[in-house]
Design a protein around this motif. Structure first.
Motif, PDB file in Angstrom:
ATOM      1  N   SER A   1      25.828  36.181 112.353  1.00  0.00           N
ATOM      2  CA  SER A   1      24.285  36.964 112.358  1.00  0.00           C
ATOM      3  C   SER A   1      24.427  37.680 111.240  1.00  0.00           C
ATOM      4  CB  SER A   1      23.764  37.158 112.801  1.00  0.00           C
ATOM      5  OG  SER A   1      22.140  37.405 113.308  1.00  0.00           O
ATOM      6  N   ALA A   2      25.388  38.380 111.001  1.00  0.00           N
ATOM      7  CA  ALA A   2      25.811  39.206 110.390  1.00  0.00           C
ATOM      8  C   ALA A   2      25.608  38.698 108.845  1.00  0.00           C
ATOM      9  CB  ALA A   2      26.611  40.323 110.237  1.00  0.00           C
ATOM     10  N   GLY A   3      26.687  37.558 108.588  1.00  0.00           N
ATOM     11  CA  GLY A   3      26.554  36.973 107.180  1.00  0.00           C
ATOM     12  C   GLY A   3      25.481  36.339 106.537  1.00  0.00           C
ATOM     13  N   GLU A   4      25.160  35.988 106.725  1.00  0.00           N
ATOM     14  CA  GLU A   4      23.385  35.606 106.541  1.00  0.00           C
ATOM     15  C   GLU A   4      23.067  36.613 106.109  1.00  0.00           C
ATOM     16  OE1 GLU A   4      22.586  32.330 106.398  1.00  0.00           O
ATOM     17  OE2 GLU A   4      24.706  31.954 107.961  1.00  0.00           O
ATOM     18  N   GLN A   5      22.957  37.834 106.659  1.00  0.00           N
ATOM     19  CA  GLN A   5      21.959  38.969 105.691  1.00  0.00           C
ATOM     20  C   GLN A   5      22.941  39.078 104.501  1.00  0.00           C
ATOM     21  OE1 GLN A   5      20.762  42.466 108.167  1.00  0.00           O
ATOM     22  NE2 GLN A   5      22.094  41.226 109.782  1.00  0.00           N
TER      23      GLN A   5
ATOM     24  N   LEU B   1      24.163  45.928 108.340  1.00  0.00           N
ATOM     25  CA  LEU B   1      23.982  44.963 109.024  1.00  0.00           C
ATOM     26  C   LEU B   1      23.995  44.713 110.340  1.00  0.00           C
ATOM     27  CD1 LEU B   1      26.677  42.891 106.867  1.00  0.00           C
ATOM     28  CD2 LEU B   1      23.970  42.930 106.101  1.00  0.00           C
ATOM     29  N   GLY B   2      23.650  45.558 111.261  1.00  0.00           N
ATOM     30  CA  GLY B   2      23.028  45.746 113.057  1.00  0.00           C
ATOM     31  C   GLY B   2      24.110  45.363 113.564  1.00  0.00           C
ATOM     32  N   VAL B   3      25.697  45.088 113.047  1.00  0.00           N
ATOM     33  CA  VAL B   3      26.411  45.128 114.309  1.00  0.00           C
ATOM     34  C   VAL B   3      27.067  46.063 115.145  1.00  0.00           C
ATOM     35  CG1 VAL B   3      28.732  43.609 114.014  1.00  0.00           C
ATOM     36  CG2 VAL B   3      27.617  42.956 111.770  1.00  0.00           C
ATOM     37  N   VAL B   4      27.135  46.685 114.694  1.00  0.00           N
ATOM     38  CA  VAL B   4      27.428  47.456 116.244  1.00  0.00           C
ATOM     39  C   VAL B   4      26.286  47.014 117.150  1.00  0.00           C
ATOM     40  CG1 VAL B   4      28.602  49.098 114.487  1.00  0.00           C
ATOM     41  CG2 VAL B   4      25.793  49.174 114.503  1.00  0.00           C
ATOM     42  N   ASP B   5      25.389  47.191 116.804  1.00  0.00           N
ATOM     43  CA  ASP B   5      24.385  47.228 117.846  1.00  0.00           C
ATOM     44  C   ASP B   5      24.497  45.481 118.872  1.00  0.00           C
ATOM     45  OD1 ASP B   5      22.937  49.160 116.458  1.00  0.00           O
ATOM     46  OD2 ASP B   5      21.759  47.677 115.723  1.00  0.00           O
TER      47      ASP B   5
END
Length: 699
Positions: free
Chosen positions: A663-667, A625-629
């Motif tokens: 934001s990640a939760g939306e995905q 989900l791109g959280v690490v970015d």
């Protein structure tokens, strides 16, 4: 003697309990008067009482033909037909009886039993409730109503019905036994143990009392109380496979140390291999409730479970019959998904929606489970697109039902969380069988053709951890609805936190908290003097006490440890929203459920990534989900875990991390491409099977 004299003789014999004499006299009556009403009814009833059902039925049929208003003859005819397996005819006879005599409780009782056998559960329930309303002292009707409700997954109602039966007949062992099983379903193991002791008091040599009470103590987190009971059963049954295995399947729910884990696993390994060559017997009809599957607590011990799982599988295969898979099907490809009793909720939250989205005109998907499981699944999601298939509790019958349904592929939400879902794959009920992440470990069973996981959840080389070919989907294999989280952050003071304290909440099942966690918590509390390490109490007080005692040996008595009471869903989510940071334990971390809660509450969740699937859900989802970015919420060592958790708990960082989680939760909560990917996998494997291609584990 004339017919009247013979009738008097029959009545006298019947009053003395001389059934043979009564039958002789009544046969004499019929020889003189074939259509005597009383002779037809009583002789037919006596034939039924003495087991002569074939002789009884024509007499009772003649009675109701000549005397259609004779309610008792209709009732007795219906019971004879039921006992002969003529269920549809029995239902007609008994409906006639209750039409003639709506206040006849026994007729409603018999009708309820018959309709249940016909799988008319609403009709059966209505009839049994009419019986107990008309005759509240009808203990058997209360008991049978309890059985119906329990099998249908309505355990609170079953408890009430069994209690009513026992109030009327307190020395009847069967309701005590089934009440014990109901308390186990309700997670009330000490009440279950009390019931089993009552059964033993009534029937000192009852075959199930010791095993039942022992299972209750295991559920209560008190294996030390279960061991002597299982040992007593093993001594009484030296040739029983299950009796010999059970005493060794009891790890401590809270292991005292890593060395204690190692010692237990070594003992278990030795026992499994020692049983390989013993001439023991295995009762297939009781396998679904044997409790002989590998202990679920193995997964929390932080080691590679494949060798033990394969050793168990090799042991069981020696005692199970060889079976052939059914022939490949035709028509619309059909996938059956096995969901067993007690696991419906987590399935529905994690995989149910994904399967609904995978259904299409080219693919049928049926959810397969016992009646209680299917009842719960229907209640959880009334508009489900998947079909349903109810199977019996015993495994040989369940296998026949699944085979008759013509499943091309049998997909297991979990293999190993209970006896039913562990042993059913050995029966090879479909040409293809697959395992998945509901229980994150290999089955060890060579009859299982694939383990369906995801690239994000499996490290390089993870294939070596599975006996099945490992299928790596490209997308997270979950479809999750947003939990009802609070809209804003909750004030930690609501949970007794001071303004200068930070709550590091580990909301996982306490059994997952490996001894390797303890030193990391001590370091966390040493480094952040305002830290409070929080956990949620187990349902079993003994488990909570054992965990606190173990942790205190490392952190000391004065350290800030909070054990929060168990709460309902909404209150639990408020606690999550009040935390500064959620923290994962090592070796077995949060899964999709906790991750969804963290996303919904916008609370950072500190992952502790390991080398197994079960410790990579959070870190894998962060990557997907791109959280690490945006934030660093993953550690691979205790030192990293402490350092990054403290950084994330700082007020400024927590706000930044919270936005990233939101934001990640939306995905995460959006419809997932994994549904189409899973559908394509199912269709491809079924096509290969139908074209006689061997399963090779490729997508």
């Amino acid at each position: 003697m004339n017919a009247v004299d013979w009738l008097k003789t029959a009545k006298s014999a019947f009053a003395r309990g001389d059934h043979a004499g009564a039958i002789h006299a009544l046969e004499a009556v019929r020889a003189l008067d074939p259509d005597c009403r009383e002779a037809l009814h009583v002789l037919g009833t006596l034939y039924a009482t003495t087991g002569r059902l074939t002789d009884a039925e024509p007499l009772l049929l003649r009675a109701v033909t000549l005397f259609p208003q004779d309610v008792n003859s209709w009732v007795n005819l219906g019971e004879v037909q039921r006992r002969r397996g003529q269920l549809a005819e029995a239902a007609i006879s008994l409906r006639r009886a209750v039409t003639l005599a709506p206040a006849f409780a026994e007729a409603w009782f018999n009708l309820g039993n018959t309709l249940k056998s016909l799988n008319d559960w609403p009709g059966a329930e209505e009839a049994l409730r009419r019986a107990v309303t008309l005759q509240p002292q009808h203990a058997r009707a209360w008991y049978n109503l309890g059985n119906l409700l329990r099998e249908d997954g309505r355990t609170p109602g079953a408890e009430t019905a069994y209690r009513r039966a026992l109030a009327l007949q307190p020395h009847w062992p069967e309701p005590w036994q089934n009440l014990a099983a109901t308390y186990a379903d309700l997670s009330r193991p000490t009440d279950a143990a009390d019931c089993w002791r009552k059964v033993r008091e009534l029937v000192p040599d009852h075959p199930d009392a010791d095993t039942g009470e022992a299972a209750a103590w295991v559920q209560a987190g008190r294996p030390e109380d279960a061991v002597p009971l299982f040992q007593r059963v093993a001594e009484r049954h030296p040739t029983s496979f299950t009796a010999q295995l059970k005493p060794t399947l009891l790890p401590d729910p809270i292991p005292a140390s890593v060395s204690a884990i190692t010692a237990y696993r070594a003992e278990l390994w030795d026992t499994v291999h020692a049983l390989q060559n013993r001439g023991l017997s295995l009762d297939l009809a009781e396998l679904h409730r044997s409790g002989c599957e590998p202990p679920t607590l193995l997964l929390y011990q932080g080691q590679n479970d494949r060798p033990l799982m394969e050793a168990f599988a090799a042991l069981f295969r020696r005692h199970l019959p060889e079976v052939e898979p059914p022939r490949v099907g035709t028509g619309i490809p059909h996938v059956g998904v096995v969901v067993t009793r007690g696991h419906e909720g987590v399935f529905d939250r994690c995989l149910g929606l994904l399967l609904d989205e995978a259904v299409c005109p080219e693919l049928r998907i049926s959810l397969i489970g016992q009646r209680g499981a299917v009842s719960v699944l229907k209640h959880l999601r009334p508009q489900r697109k998947c079909e349903y298939l109810i199977v019996p509790d015993d495994l040989p019958s369940a296998d026949l039902t699944i085979r008759a349904a013509g499943c091309d592929l049998l997909h297991y939400w979990e293999i190993g969380t209970d006896s039913f879902n562990y042993f059913l794959p050995y029966f090879r009920s479909a040409p293809i069988q697959t395992n998945t992440w509901g229980w994150p470990v290999t089955s060890g069973n060579p009859a299982v053709d694939a383990y369906i996981s995801c690239d994000w959840l499996e490290p390089i080389g993870a294939e070596a951890l599975y006996s099945e070919p490992l299928i790596r989907l490209r997308h997270l294999p979950a479809r999750y609805e947003r939990p009802p989280a609070p809209l804003d952050r909750v004030d930690p003071a609501e949970f007794g936190m001071a303004s200068d304290q930070r709550l590091y909440l580990c909301p996982q099942n306490l059994r997952k908290l490996h001894p390797d966690l303890d030193a990391a918590v001590a370091q966390l509390l040493d480094t952040d003097t305002g830290a409070v390490f929080g956990v949620i109490a187990d349902e079993r007080p003994a488990v909570t006490a054992a965990f606190v005692q173990r942790l205190r040996r490392t952190t000391g008595e004065t350290r800030q440890l909070r054990v929060f009471p168990r709460q309902d869903r909404c209150e639990y989510l408020r606690l999550v929203a009040a935390a500064s940071v959620l923290v994962d334990p090592p070796h077995y971390g949060a899964g999709a459920n906790t991750l969804a809660d963290a996303f919904a509450c916008a609370v950072p969740l500190m992952a502790w990534e390991g080398s197994h699937h079960r410790s990579r859900w959070v870190s894998g989802a962060y990557q997907a989900l791109g959280v690490v970015d945006r934030v660093n919420l993953t550690a691979t060592t205790a030192e990293e875990w402490v350092k990054r958790a403290i950084q994330a708990a700082h007020p400024d960082a927590r706000q930044k991390h919270g936005l990233a989680m939101q934001s990640a939760g939306e995905q995460f909560f959006a419809p997932s491409p994994a549904a189409q990917e899973l559908r394509a996998f199912f269709l491809e494997q079924i096509a290969q099977s139908r074209h006689s291609l061997s399963f090779d584990g490729r997508q």
